[in-house]
Design a protein around this motif. Sequence first.
Motif, PDB file in Angstrom:
ATOM      1  N   LEU A  52      15.406  10.806   1.392  1.00 42.88           N
ATOM      2  CA  LEU A  52      15.037  10.228   0.089  1.00 42.88           C
ATOM      3  C   LEU A  52      14.732  11.331  -0.924  1.00 42.88           C
ATOM      4  N   ASN A  53      14.148  12.420  -0.467  1.00 36.88           N
ATOM      5  CA  ASN A  53      13.920  13.553  -1.367  1.00 36.88           C
ATOM      6  C   ASN A  53      15.240  14.169  -1.818  1.00 36.88           C
ATOM      7  N   ALA A  54      16.176  14.294  -0.886  1.00 38.02           N
ATOM      8  CA  ALA A  54      17.494  14.836  -1.247  1.00 38.02           C
ATOM      9  C   ALA A  54      18.140  13.936  -2.291  1.00 38.02           C
ATOM     10  N   ALA A  55      18.039  12.625  -2.093  1.00 33.60           N
ATOM     11  CA  ALA A  55      18.584  11.656  -3.056  1.00 33.60           C
ATOM     12  C   ALA A  55      17.921  11.836  -4.416  1.00 33.60           C
ATOM     13  N   GLY A  56      16.611  11.998  -4.392  1.00 33.42           N
ATOM     14  CA  GLY A  56      15.872  12.157  -5.643  1.00 33.42           C
ATOM     15  C   GLY A  56      16.305  13.403  -6.409  1.00 33.42           C
TER      16      GLY A  56
END
Lengths: 285, 285
Positions: free
Chosen positions: B54-58
């Motif tokens: 989710l951090n990578a997506a963000g």
Amino acid sequence: MNNTSSQIHSTPLPTREGQGGGSSRVSTYLFTVEPFHVDFTGHLFLGVLGNHLLNAAGRHSHDRGWGIDQLNERHYTWVLSRLSIELTEMPAQYEHVEVETWVESVMKLFTERNFLVRNADDGRIYGYARSIWAMIDVETRQPSDLLALKGGDILNYIIPADEKPCPIDKFNARVRMSDAATAVDIPTHYSDVDINGHINSIKYIEHILDIFPREQFEQHRIRRFDIGYKVESYLGDTLHIKSEKLKTRDGEVMDNEDIVEIRKHVGSAEKPNGEVVVHAKVVWE
Amino acid sequence: MNNTSSQIHSTPLPTREGQGGGSSRVSTYLFTVEPFHVDFTGHLFLGVLGNHLLNAAGRHSHDRGWGIDQLNERHYTWVLSRLSIELTEMPAQYEHVEVETWVESVMKLFTERNFLVRNADDGRIYGYARSIWAMIDVETRQPSDLLALKGGDILNYIIPADEKPCPIDKFNARVRMSDAATAVDIPTHYSDVDINGHINSIKYIEHILDIFPREQFEQHRIRRFDIGYKVESYLGDTLHIKSEKLKTRDGEVMDNEDIVEIRKHVGSAEKPNGEVVVHAKVVWE
């Protein structure tokens, strides 16, 4: 465990940069406050900050040949005994944070490691932390003589308090619970345990904060958190968490200070007689 | 939410590097598997991996002007609808991990984002993940037309499946629970909620895995995990988690597949009639 009887070794050493800094003995660890690591007020969870502190400690040790991965080969491991965090402000979402860590002293069976937590962009200081660690033999589970390991090499990394101060009080959660404390039982599960099968030091912090209602966090910020780790608990143990407002010796109730004790829940709910696993104190602002 | 009726836009675009790579549309995010982020087998917790995804997506969204912080000013926010993770191996303690992420398609109300998870040192692939996201208006809570926002800018970032494949099945957890499912009630607390006051997407993964006994993790590894998010739940809600072994249409019990459903617990323990919050499937190896 008791650390009052050991002599404190805090030999000053010359620093690479001359006065004050002592940077060769300080490590700096950088992190960003991630969206899923903030609470409903938009500030970093204390447990996540604790995790970053422990990581900073791990890297600092590793870079000096005292990492848990290096020590495991020698059948030793670090055990966190106490952690105290005191903050004037908690980092907020997306902020960049620097953790400085260094060793303040080494005793025979314990070492004191301090932390400074600072905004990496504007340099403002969020607060400080103190921790106490022991080194244990993984087979005998007995604490080891830190000064005897690696020919006393650990003494090379000490920065005494007069050279680099950590301006918060030492650990301060040795408080006796009364019989009037409220209690809650928390079962432990897969997500609670670390690689050693012990309940993770950080998970205790989460479980302790989870006993407080939403309103507590809406109206107050955690100014200081002290936690002392006494014995290990394991996956499947039920944690019996007792808490109450701190009372002074005069019987005055401190509305902004909660003391907490976690025992392993053996016996009945009314008369838990398990060992004390963790004791803690939360000071609210 | 239902995404079957929207047309899929997946216009191929030239890549900066010529064939295959499409690196201007791919972001790579690096992390190290930290000691406190591994389970008792020494492997990364699935929830922590989910957090990294989710951090990578963000970051990928942010770097292209579609970050949640940029969108909030426009009163929009991303909502995760589905997440599927499939791994041949789970990263182990101290390993360095690279997450690649890219957008596979954009529909009117949904976008598909994929992930590749790889060892950063030797390049071996741990596995892949797929996710589906909607953009909602934070005031009306209604989904927005992704193609209408910012003049269709999002179409610039698509890498269609034939150009960069994600070789795992799409989300696959739409399974009806039988009345024979076992159930457990989980109260929610301070540590469960995110900045919006909702139960954190990652915490559902932890709560789901926590229903399984130690032996399950000793004997099996999670090969695939699917989770679909239906409605939000809030701090103080009690989560009613039902689970059972998957049955095929012929009635055969799949011993290595568990289906899970979380409802908000309103009504009695015998007859919970709350909304479905999350449904999930775990495939063990």
